[in-house]
Structure formats: structure tokens, C-alpha cells
Design an enzyme around this catalytic site. Structure first.
Site, short mmCIF file in Angstrom:
data_model
loop_
_atom_site.label_atom_id
_atom_site.label_comp_id
_atom_site.label_asym_id
_atom_site.label_seq_id
_atom_site.Cartn_x
_atom_site.Cartn_y
_atom_site.Cartn_z
N LYS A 130 71.36 49.48 36.13
CA LYS A 130 71.47 48.04 35.83
C LYS A 130 71.15 47.24 37.08
O LYS A 130 71.73 47.45 38.14
CB LYS A 130 72.87 47.69 35.35
CG LYS A 130 73.01 46.19 35.02
CD LYS A 130 74.32 45.91 34.29
CE LYS A 130 75.44 45.52 35.21
NZ LYS A 130 75.39 44.14 35.70
N ASP B 291 70.13 42.46 33.88
CA ASP B 291 71.28 41.68 33.39
C ASP B 291 71.28 40.30 34.03
O ASP B 291 72.01 40.05 34.99
CB ASP B 291 72.56 42.46 33.74
CG ASP B 291 73.82 41.80 33.20
OD1 ASP B 291 73.71 40.97 32.28
OD2 ASP B 291 74.91 42.13 33.72
N LYS C 22 71.67 37.37 32.14
CA LYS C 22 72.50 36.46 31.34
C LYS C 22 71.82 35.09 31.18
O LYS C 22 72.34 34.06 31.63
CB LYS C 22 73.89 36.30 31.98
CG LYS C 22 74.65 37.63 32.10
CD LYS C 22 76.03 37.43 32.68
CE LYS C 22 76.86 38.70 32.72
NZ LYS C 22 76.40 39.72 33.66
N ASP D 40 69.63 28.61 28.69
CA ASP D 40 68.89 27.37 28.96
C ASP D 40 68.39 26.85 27.61
O ASP D 40 68.80 27.35 26.56
CB ASP D 40 67.72 27.69 29.93
CG ASP D 40 67.28 26.47 30.74
OD1 ASP D 40 67.32 25.34 30.19
OD2 ASP D 40 66.88 26.62 31.89
N THR E 111 84.45 38.36 30.92
CA THR E 111 85.83 38.86 31.09
C THR E 111 86.56 38.15 32.22
O THR E 111 87.77 38.28 32.36
CB THR E 111 85.85 40.39 31.31
OG1 THR E 111 84.91 40.70 32.32
CG2 THR E 111 85.51 41.14 30.05
N ARG F 288 80.94 50.67 40.99
CA ARG F 288 81.52 51.25 42.20
C ARG F 288 82.10 52.65 42.09
O ARG F 288 81.98 53.41 43.05
CB ARG F 288 82.55 50.27 42.77
CG ARG F 288 81.85 49.06 43.39
CD ARG F 288 82.75 47.87 43.53
NE ARG F 288 83.10 47.32 42.22
CZ ARG F 288 83.91 46.28 42.04
NH1 ARG F 288 84.47 45.70 43.09
NH2 ARG F 288 84.16 45.84 40.83
O1 C5P Z 1 81.66 48.20 40.09
P1 C5P Z 1 82.04 47.92 38.66
O2 C5P Z 1 82.11 49.18 37.81
O3 C5P Z 1 83.27 47.06 38.54
O4 C5P Z 1 80.80 47.08 38.11
C1 C5P Z 1 80.79 46.55 36.82
C2 C5P Z 1 79.48 45.90 36.53
O5 C5P Z 1 79.59 45.28 35.26
C3 C5P Z 1 79.07 44.80 37.50
O6 C5P Z 1 77.64 44.82 37.57
C4 C5P Z 1 79.56 43.54 36.84
O7 C5P Z 1 78.80 42.42 37.16
C5 C5P Z 1 79.36 43.89 35.38
N1 C5P Z 1 80.22 43.13 34.48
C6 C5P Z 1 81.59 43.13 34.56
N2 C5P Z 1 82.33 42.38 33.69
C7 C5P Z 1 81.70 41.67 32.76
C8 C5P Z 1 80.31 41.66 32.65
C9 C5P Z 1 79.60 42.42 33.55
O8 C5P Z 1 82.17 43.81 35.41
N3 C5P Z 1 82.41 40.99 31.89
#
Ligand code: C5P
Length: 251
Positions: free
Chosen positions: A45, A72, A74, A77, A138, A229
């Protein structure tokens, strides 16, 4: 139509098809992670930070390494602009892309038209990208929704936007693991439901709050998981990825 991307809408028989690794880092680190994960991971992603810094070429580089790429951005517009942006993102090589559901039906339909136009115009023929809606981020709670004029319950807002999106021709939504279950019931078996906020058992939570393990999220109805992560910050990202696949298979 591309077989692999078709399978991605129903990828339960291969956990590697279900895990999308978020590269939330600068270009050099992203390319190094892509090298380390090559041959094991299928999906990466690219979010706003990397895409806006590195440009569309990062996507072609990752695709040349054999990855499918979720861009991604998002989009949100006026319909005309989103149609053009969706076409551009698809032409850049997106196998999955996102727009905000709260842009409304006309904008969502325009995004679907743009994605179709981009698919017809891009060199990589036959791939149909998955177009997904963001319902409620979220990071937002009911108070934040009220501040922007949405007074109904958060779950109602999520479900209404998910229906609006699929009725406009989108393939599915990005949702929290907690919302996946009701959305699966609402949207049916074919919908793509992508959930971030995933933490393997025993992993650091970082800044996520409403988390689930990979197996829980899939049991709740997710078709794909976004994991950053726990894989990218691991000492051995490929081993961390493979351990997650094992955890899914064992569940
Ligand atoms: O490192 P981690 O597993 O927390 O990364 C989650 C990924 O999902 C990030 O790219 C974050 O921007 C994305 N994301 C999120 N919560 C959302 C939408 C996208 O954590 N509601």
C-alpha cells in the site's frame, strides 16, 4: 480481466493474497522493504505521504518487482475532478484505490467512471482495479462527526456510506475490524472489505486503538487486511510477514 485481481475479491484460499503491507515511509526505505519482501508478499500500500513525495513512478517501480499496489489517496472533490483523479491513479498502476464515501453518490459514480476510463487507457491491459470507499475514518468519533454536522450514530453513518458506495458501483469499503462483521452482513459475500488496525498476537499497539488480530479481522468478515508497522518495523520484515500468514493459517 486479470485473474489474480479477480481472486483478490475472494482470496480466502491464500492468506498472502489477503495481507496488504502499508509502506508509510520515504522512498528509499520503501524500496528496501519491497526488496526484502519480494517473492513472499503480493500487495503493498502506497499512501499519501509516499505517493506525494515520490510521485507515480514509485508505483511502476513496485509493479515491475511483481507487486500489486493499493494507492490509498482517499480522493474527495467535485465529481469532475475525482473522475480525472481516479483515471490518473489507475493509469499510474493502482490495483486498488480509495475515495471518500461522504463525497456523495455523484462523486462516487464519477470515481467509478474514472477508474473504468483509466483501466481502458492504461498500458497494463486487462487489470480491473478494486475501487473502495472510506466510510468514517477510525480517527473520528461521534463528537468529531457532530463537529462536521453529522448527528446520527457513527455505525449508522458507516453503514449508510457503505451502501451508498456499493450502490454507486464501488467494489467495497475500508473499515475497522469492529465494523467488518455488520458490513459483511449488509454488503454480502462479494464485497471487498479492507481493514487496517491489525496487530498480530503480542505485537505493539502503536497509535492504533480499535485493533484486532489478523485472524479475528478475517473471522469478522474482512477480505483483506492492511498491516504496516508490525511488518515494516520488524527486524526481519519478511519473517514477520510469514509469521502473520502462519497465524492466519492456524486460526
Ligand atoms: O502501521 P499500521 O499497521 O498501524 O498501519 C496501518 C495503515 O492503515 C496505515 O497506512 C494507516 O494510514 C492505514 N489506516 C489506518 N486506519 C484507518 C485507515 C487507514 O490505520 N482508518
Amino acid at each position: 480481466m486479470n485473474q489474480a485481481v479477480n481472486q483478490a475479491a475472494n482470496p480466502q484460499d491464500n492468506p498472502a493474497e489477503q495481507v496488504i503491507i502499508a509502506l508509510d515511509c520515504p522512498r528509499e526505505e520503501a524500496m528496501s522493504l519491497a526488496q526484502q519482501l519480494k517473492g513472499a508478499a503480493h500487495w503493498l500500500k502506497v499512501g499519501m505521504t509516499l505517493y506525494y513525495a515520490a510521485g507515480p513512478s514509485i508505483v511502476s517501480e513496485l509493479k515491475e518487482m511483481g507487486y500489486r499496489v493499493f494507492i490509498d489517496l482517499k480522493l474527495h472533490d467535485i465529481p469532475h475532478q475525482v473522475k480525472g483523479a481516479a483515471a490518473s491513479v489507475v493509469k499510474a498502476g493502482a490495483d486498488m484505490l480509495t475515495v471518500h464515501g461522504c463525497g456523495g453518490a455523484a462523486m462516487l459514480k464519477a470515481a467509478a467512471e474514472g477508474a473504468e476510463q483509466g483501466t481502458a487507457e492504461r498500458a497494463e491491459q486487462g487489470h480491473k482495479p478494486l475501487l473502495l470507499a472510506i466510510t468514517v475514518l477510525t480517527s473520528m468519533d461521534e463528537l468529531t462527526l457532530k463537529q462536521v454536522g453529522v448527528s446520527r450514530e457513527l455505525e449508522v453513518q458507516v453503514e449508510s456510506l457503505a451502501l451508498l458506495a456499493t450502490e454507486a458501483g464501488l467494489d467495497g469499503v475500508v473499515a475497522s475490524p469492529q465494523e467488518a462483521q455488520s458490513l459483511r452482513t449488509l454488503l454480502g459475500d462479494e464485497a471487498v472489505i479492507v481493514t487496517p488496525g491489525i496487530r498480530p498476537s503480542g505485537a505493539a499497539i502503536d497509535d492504533q486503538s480499535r485493533i484486532a488480530t489478523p485472524a479475528q479481522a478475517l473471522q469478522n468478515g474482512a477480505s483483506h487486511l492492511v498491516i504496516g508497522r508490525p511488518i515494516t518495523a520488524a527486524q526481519d520484515p519478511k519473517a514477520a510477514f510469514l509469521a502473520i500468514l502462519d497465524e492466519i493459517r492456524r486460526a
